[in-house]
Write an enzyme that holds these catalytic residues in place. Structure first.
Site, mmCIF file in Angstrom:
data_model
loop_
_atom_site.group_PDB
_atom_site.id
_atom_site.type_symbol
_atom_site.label_atom_id
_atom_site.label_comp_id
_atom_site.label_asym_id
_atom_site.label_seq_id
_atom_site.Cartn_x
_atom_site.Cartn_y
_atom_site.Cartn_z
ATOM 1 N N GLU A 126 11.080 -20.639 -51.146
ATOM 2 C CA GLU A 126 9.833 -20.947 -51.851
ATOM 3 C C GLU A 126 10.011 -20.743 -53.352
ATOM 4 O OE1 GLU A 126 5.487 -20.251 -50.268
ATOM 5 O OE2 GLU A 126 5.803 -18.898 -51.967
ATOM 6 N N HIS A 134 -8.783 -11.254 -52.524
ATOM 7 C CA HIS A 134 -8.146 -9.955 -52.745
ATOM 8 C C HIS A 134 -7.359 -9.846 -54.055
ATOM 9 C CE1 HIS A 134 -4.777 -12.369 -51.265
ATOM 10 N NE2 HIS A 134 -3.990 -11.486 -51.839
#
Length: 368
Positions: free
Chosen positions: A116, A211
């Site tokens: 990634e 979050h």
């Protein structure tokens, strides 16, 4: 070649599990190291994907700072590297574990493969600290497994040689396919059973997560205010698995706990969350992984961040960047709810579920 796969958080574990499975499928020996940057949530994923760590640094401490965590990862990895020699370390994405393990590997002269790789906002404060973690890991890495062409283009612009980059798709699509199949084929848990009782099929479900550190304070209060306004519509049901971070819990429970059709629940294990995503009409979230997963389920995402390194979903018209503005969150959610049919059949721009296969094929061919 001796390979070490290393991760520390639940999102990393989800996205690296397919890599571990493919290594095993191809008969390539490897060792698995977890730092324990997350603990309980990480253990749930390891169990679901049937992974057993060879090394567990168990570094999780309540409310520890980034500097302390970083130092403990470096020291812990030194112990691992002193006990066994490795030729290649595979890390993932943008966590403190990824950047510090990459740095520890570099100090020991060990090659690093970055899964990634290449996602960028080019704003080092958003997402914090993930953007800079990803850039640091990218500077250290020897091999870059980019999920999309845009990510590859970013790396090329930064001077990375094209021969060291391979576009693979995102391993999260591999993991999601595995999870959906497993959950659909008689996998059951007490949590999924309780969710089936909680979800009201007569109402459209909005799944909420939130979050990120950069939203704490006024931004998070505005985000909660938007949820209250959305919940004023009795035809909707909001379910919010609340992150364990005290900065999140204090605001969320204070502002949202008295609203009848907002259900604040404990964080979910991965299979339960996949099941719940599959029931949702809309997701409101600041999660990077959800932006990548939701298109496979044809679920639009209202992204409550000021920046994103995942523009492919924006371009595909299934993710919408709104920040923490109360008005923008409410308006965009309302607009999406009026045209849910438009999102059916959108192709996931983050891959077709064969990313791990491409990564391991590259390692087998190029590195051996």
């Amino acid at each position: 070649m001796k390979i070490l796969v290393c991760f520390g958080t639940r999102p990393e574990a989800i996205k690296m599990a397919p890599v571990c499975h493919e290594l095993k499928k191809q008969g390539i020996p490897y060792k698995l190291c977890v730092t324990g940057q997350h603990r309980e949530m990480l253990d749930q994923v390891l169990d679901f994907f049937e992974l057993t760590p060879d090394y567990d640094l168990d570094l999780m401490k309540h409310n520890q700072g980034l500097n302390e965590l970083s130092a403990r990862i470096l020291v812990g990895m030194n112990t691992v590297f002193d006990s066994e020699l490795f030729d290649l370390v595979l890390v993932h994405g943008d966590t403190t574990t990824s950047s510090m393990v990459a740095l520890a590997s570099f100090h020991k002269g060990i090659q690093v493969g970055h899964v990634e790789a290449g996602l960028r906002t080019y704003n080092k404060k958003s997402p914090f600290p993930e953007e800079l973690n990803r850039q640091l890991t990218g500077r250290i890495a020897d091999y870059h497994f980019a999920p999309t062409q845009r990510a590859k283009d970013n790396l090329v612009k930064e001077g990375v040689a094209e021969k060291l980059i391979i576009v693979t798709g995102n391993t999260v699509t591999d993991a999601l396919a595995y999870a959906v199949d497993k959950v659909s084929n008689k996998y059951e848990s007490e949590t999924i059973a309780s969710l089936k009782k909680l979800v009201d099929s007569s109402k459209r479900l909005i799944l909420v997560t939130g979050h990120r550190r950069e939203s704490f304070g006024q931004g998070f209060q505005d985000f909660c205010e938007a949820l209250l306004l959305i919940a004023a519509d009795p035809s909707l049901q909001l379910i919010y698995p609340v992150h364990l971070n005290p900065n999140v819990q204090e605001v969320v429970f204070k502002m949202l706990s008295k609203q009848d059709n907002i259900h604040l629940i404990a964080p979910l294990d991965y299979p339960s969350f996949v099941w719940l995503m599959n029931q949702a009409a809309v997701i409101i979230s600041d999660s990077g992984g959800i932006q990548e997963e939701a298109p496979s389920l044809s679920v639009p995402v209202v992204v409550t961040r000021d920046t994103t390194e995942r523009f492919e979903g924006i371009d595909a018209g299934i993710s919408f960047l709104v920040g923490t503005s109360t008005k923008r969150i409410v308006d965009k959610t309302s607009e999406i709810l009026k045209r849910l049919d438009d999102f059916k059949g959108i192709k996931n721009p983050y891959g077709d579920g064969d990313a791990a296969e491409k990564i391991i094929a590259f390692i087998s061919q190029e590195l051996n």
